[in-house]
Design an enzyme around this catalytic site. Structure first.
Site, PDB file in Angstrom:
ATOM      1  N   TYR A  13       3.925  -3.759  -9.353  1.00 50.67           N
ATOM      2  CA  TYR A  13       4.512  -3.584  -8.012  1.00 50.67           C
ATOM      3  C   TYR A  13       4.095  -4.703  -7.044  1.00 50.67           C
ATOM      4  CZ  TYR A  13       5.020  -1.227  -3.408  1.00 50.67           C
ATOM      5  OH  TYR A  13       5.304  -0.902  -2.115  1.00 50.67           O
ATOM      6  N   ASP A  33       0.865 -10.740 -17.880  1.00 46.61           N
ATOM      7  CA  ASP A  33       0.870  -9.273 -17.747  1.00 46.61           C
ATOM      8  C   ASP A  33       0.947  -8.689 -19.150  1.00 46.61           C
ATOM      9  OD1 ASP A  33       2.009  -7.296 -15.097  1.00 46.61           O
ATOM     10  OD2 ASP A  33       1.752  -6.478 -17.128  1.00 46.61           O
ATOM     11  N   TYR A 140     -12.629   4.169  -9.761  1.00 49.85           N
ATOM     12  CA  TYR A 140     -11.686   3.090  -9.477  1.00 49.85           C
ATOM     13  C   TYR A 140     -12.227   2.196  -8.361  1.00 49.85           C
ATOM     14  CZ  TYR A 140      -7.782   0.765  -7.225  1.00 49.85           C
ATOM     15  OH  TYR A 140      -6.999  -0.185  -6.624  1.00 49.85           O
ATOM     16  N   LEU A 187       2.333   8.911  -2.521  1.00 49.50           N
ATOM     17  CA  LEU A 187       3.074   9.858  -1.696  1.00 49.50           C
ATOM     18  C   LEU A 187       4.547   9.472  -1.480  1.00 49.50           C
ATOM     19  CD1 LEU A 187       3.062  12.409   0.054  1.00 49.50           C
ATOM     20  CD2 LEU A 187       2.335  10.991   1.990  1.00 49.50           C
ATOM     21  N   ARG A 218      -3.189   8.215   6.509  1.00 49.68           N
ATOM     22  CA  ARG A 218      -3.318   6.944   5.797  1.00 49.68           C
ATOM     23  C   ARG A 218      -2.624   5.833   6.592  1.00 49.68           C
ATOM     24  NH1 ARG A 218      -6.381   9.616   3.696  1.00 49.68           N
ATOM     25  NH2 ARG A 218      -6.778  10.068   1.502  1.00 49.68           N
ATOM     26  N   ARG A 278      -6.674  17.289  -2.927  1.00 51.70           N
ATOM     27  CA  ARG A 278      -6.914  16.520  -4.144  1.00 51.70           C
ATOM     28  C   ARG A 278      -8.356  16.023  -4.077  1.00 51.70           C
ATOM     29  NH1 ARG A 278      -2.809  11.627  -5.130  1.00 51.70           N
ATOM     30  NH2 ARG A 278      -4.085  10.715  -3.497  1.00 51.70           N
TER      31      ARG A 278
HETATM   32  N1  UFG Z   1      -0.441  13.225  -1.218  1.00 52.22           N
HETATM   33  C1  UFG Z   1       0.125  14.484  -1.131  1.00 52.22           C
HETATM   34  N2  UFG Z   1       0.981  14.857  -2.114  1.00 52.22           N
HETATM   35  C2  UFG Z   1       1.292  14.076  -3.178  1.00 52.22           C
HETATM   36  C3  UFG Z   1       0.711  12.786  -3.263  1.00 52.22           C
HETATM   37  C4  UFG Z   1      -0.158  12.398  -2.263  1.00 52.22           C
HETATM   38  O1  UFG Z   1      -0.122  15.236  -0.208  1.00 52.22           O
HETATM   39  O2  UFG Z   1       2.068  14.504  -4.048  1.00 52.22           O
HETATM   40  C5  UFG Z   1      -1.336  12.800  -0.143  1.00 52.22           C
HETATM   41  C6  UFG Z   1      -2.703  12.402  -0.648  1.00 52.22           C
HETATM   42  O3  UFG Z   1      -3.533  13.531  -0.744  1.00 52.22           O
HETATM   43  C7  UFG Z   1      -3.146  11.421   0.442  1.00 52.22           C
HETATM   44  C8  UFG Z   1      -1.824  10.764   0.877  1.00 52.22           C
HETATM   45  O4  UFG Z   1      -0.803  11.637   0.452  1.00 52.22           O
HETATM   46  O5  UFG Z   1      -3.698  12.100   1.508  1.00 52.22           O
HETATM   47  C9  UFG Z   1      -1.611   9.408   0.258  1.00 52.22           C
HETATM   48  O6  UFG Z   1      -1.807   9.528  -1.145  1.00 52.22           O
HETATM   49  P1  UFG Z   1      -1.498   8.347  -2.168  1.00 52.22           P
HETATM   50  O7  UFG Z   1      -1.824   8.843  -3.521  1.00 52.22           O
HETATM   51  O8  UFG Z   1      -0.144   7.801  -1.901  1.00 52.22           O
HETATM   52  O9  UFG Z   1      -2.511   7.218  -1.734  1.00 52.22           O
HETATM   53  P2  UFG Z   1      -4.104   7.311  -1.611  1.00 52.22           P
HETATM   54  O10 UFG Z   1      -4.401   7.221  -0.148  1.00 52.22           O
HETATM   55  O11 UFG Z   1      -4.719   8.383  -2.369  1.00 52.22           O
HETATM   56  O12 UFG Z   1      -4.469   6.014  -2.439  1.00 52.22           O
HETATM   57  C10 UFG Z   1      -4.525   4.732  -1.893  1.00 52.22           C
HETATM   58  C11 UFG Z   1      -4.332   3.712  -2.977  1.00 52.22           C
HETATM   59  C12 UFG Z   1      -5.409   3.852  -4.019  1.00 52.22           C
HETATM   60  C13 UFG Z   1      -6.724   3.779  -3.370  1.00 52.22           C
HETATM   61  C14 UFG Z   1      -6.822   4.786  -2.275  1.00 52.22           C
HETATM   62  C15 UFG Z   1      -8.103   4.681  -1.503  1.00 52.22           C
HETATM   63  O13 UFG Z   1      -3.075   3.886  -3.564  1.00 52.22           O
HETATM   64  O14 UFG Z   1      -5.272   2.808  -4.953  1.00 52.22           O
HETATM   65  O15 UFG Z   1      -5.770   4.589  -1.346  1.00 52.22           O
HETATM   66  O16 UFG Z   1      -8.642   5.942  -1.314  1.00 52.22           O
HETATM   67  F1  UFG Z   1      -7.698   4.034  -4.271  1.00 52.22           F
END
Ligand code: UFG
Length: 322
Positions: A13, A33, A140, A187, A218, A278
């Site tokens: 990506y 890659d 990670y 998300l 976020r 989560r």
């Molecule tokens: N979320 C939901 N439902 C879903 C998926 C995500 O509510 O089905 C929430 C998560 O709990 C979080 C937010 O949406 O609060 C964003 O989640 P993402 O998985 O999109 O992204 P993250 O913030 O968890 O992850 C990002 C990067 C990771 C990195 C992380 C740092 O993608 O690589 O930030 O904590 F590790």
């Protein structure tokens, strides 16, 4: 000046978007890659493509003489990193060390590395500056932090010009390049799967966080703004110095706000249901990116959440038709 560059993970990506932008800027790009998570058809036109391991294949190429490496290739699933840490210590850390050794052997001068907000863990204050303590809450993040430390010492000892860019939540798409993970955990693409009918509803992971609407906040940054920062980082890299930059917009949006933006952009109802938190998710992650703005002259341009979602949605629809 046009540079000759290797982009590891250029079929993924962020890597594919950055490779495309580097080519547009007139640089010469070789994508390395292993296609473990990337897609061969995401390698930008005009890039030479070598299928292989980010360290081994790159080591084989470096003798040709390159001005730098942009190292995107990595595994990046937080949950998986807790179940199978070896995959992250070997796949991310060991690969990066072997890459650093190969660069040293061939005298490759520049490195731009994809680090992450996950190196900070649960932040003490918000927004997060680069001076914040790094206490990752998952393997990670720990693996990326270990690589950052290795880069610092290689830069100092061997004169490498190195930049680590700590991404917050990358989103959106650029032209025909966008997010298409086989295992999707992010998300915005998940919410858009509800809009396209590929998923019944979106789960909101926790609504009891200490935030205004109870859902986690976020900092969503457009992948094209992120790519701009990589081009600037290459220009500003200095021999013997390792600099670290946070990349985000400095504005946080809650999970509910993101879902609402997706409803408005797509015109779909997008049912949502509250689910348990989560594990390991911090309540709020917002970047202080002043250092990138001041030292690199970086100015994110696509900061509007609706615009970011609209670009991701356009990409999703075009993929569905392809
Ligand atoms: N979320 C939901 N439902 C879903 C998926 C995500 O509510 O089905 C929430 C998560 O709990 C979080 C937010 O949406 O609060 C964003 O989640 P993402 O998985 O999109 O992204 P993250 O913030 O968890 O992850 C990002 C990067 C990771 C990195 C992380 C740092 O993608 O690589 O930030 O904590 F590790």
């Amino acid at each position: 000046k046009a540079l000759k560059l290797i982009v590891t993970g250029g079929a993924g990506y962020v890597g594919s978007v950055c490779a495309a932008r580097l080519l547009e800027a007139g640089h010469e790009v070789v994508v390395v890659d292993d296609l473990s998570t990337g897609h061969a058809d995401a390698v930008p036109d005009g890039a030479r493509f070598v299928e292989g391991d980010a360290a081994d294949a790159t080591a084989g190429l470096l003798a040709e003489g390159f001005d730098g490496v942009l190292h995107f290739a990595a595994t990046s699933l937080v949950g998986e990193s807790m179940q199978d840490p070896g995959k992250y210590w070997r796949g991310n850390v060991f690969t990066a060390i072997r890459l650093l050794d190969a660069m040293r052997e061939h005298g490759t001068p520049r490195l731009v590395f994809s680090s992450t907000a996950a190196t900070y863990g649960e932040p003490e204050r918000s927004p997060i500056p680069e001076t914040a303590p790094t206490m990752p809450t998952n393997t990670y993040g720990a693996s990326k932090l270990a690589i950052d430390h290795a880069i610092t010492s290689y830069a100092r000892a061997h004169g490498l010009a190195a930049m680590s860019l700590r991404y917050f939540n990358v989103a959106g798409a650029y032209g025909r390049y966008g997010e298409r993970h086989t295992v999707e955990t992010h998300l915005i693409p998940l919410v858009l799967q509800v809009a396209t009918g590929h998923r019944e509803q979106i789960q909101i992971f926790g609504d009891d966080y200490p935030t205004e609407d109870g859902t986690a906040i976020r900092d969503y940054i457009h992948v094209s703004d992120l790519a701009d920062a990589h081009l600037l980082a290459l220009q500003h890299a200095e021999r013997g110095v390792h600099r670290i930059y946070n990349l985000g917009n400095g504005t946080g949006f809650s999970v509910r706000q993101v879902i609402e933006a997706c409803r408005e952009v797509t015109g779909h109802a997008i049912p949502a249901a509250v689910a348990p938190r989560r594990e390991g998710d911090p309540a709020i992650l917002v970047a202080a990116s002043d250092r990138a703005r001041e030292e690199l002259g970086w100015k994110p341009e696509r900061t509007d959440l609706y615009g970011i979602v609209a670009d991701a949605w356009r990409f999703t629809q075009e993929r569905a038709q392809a």
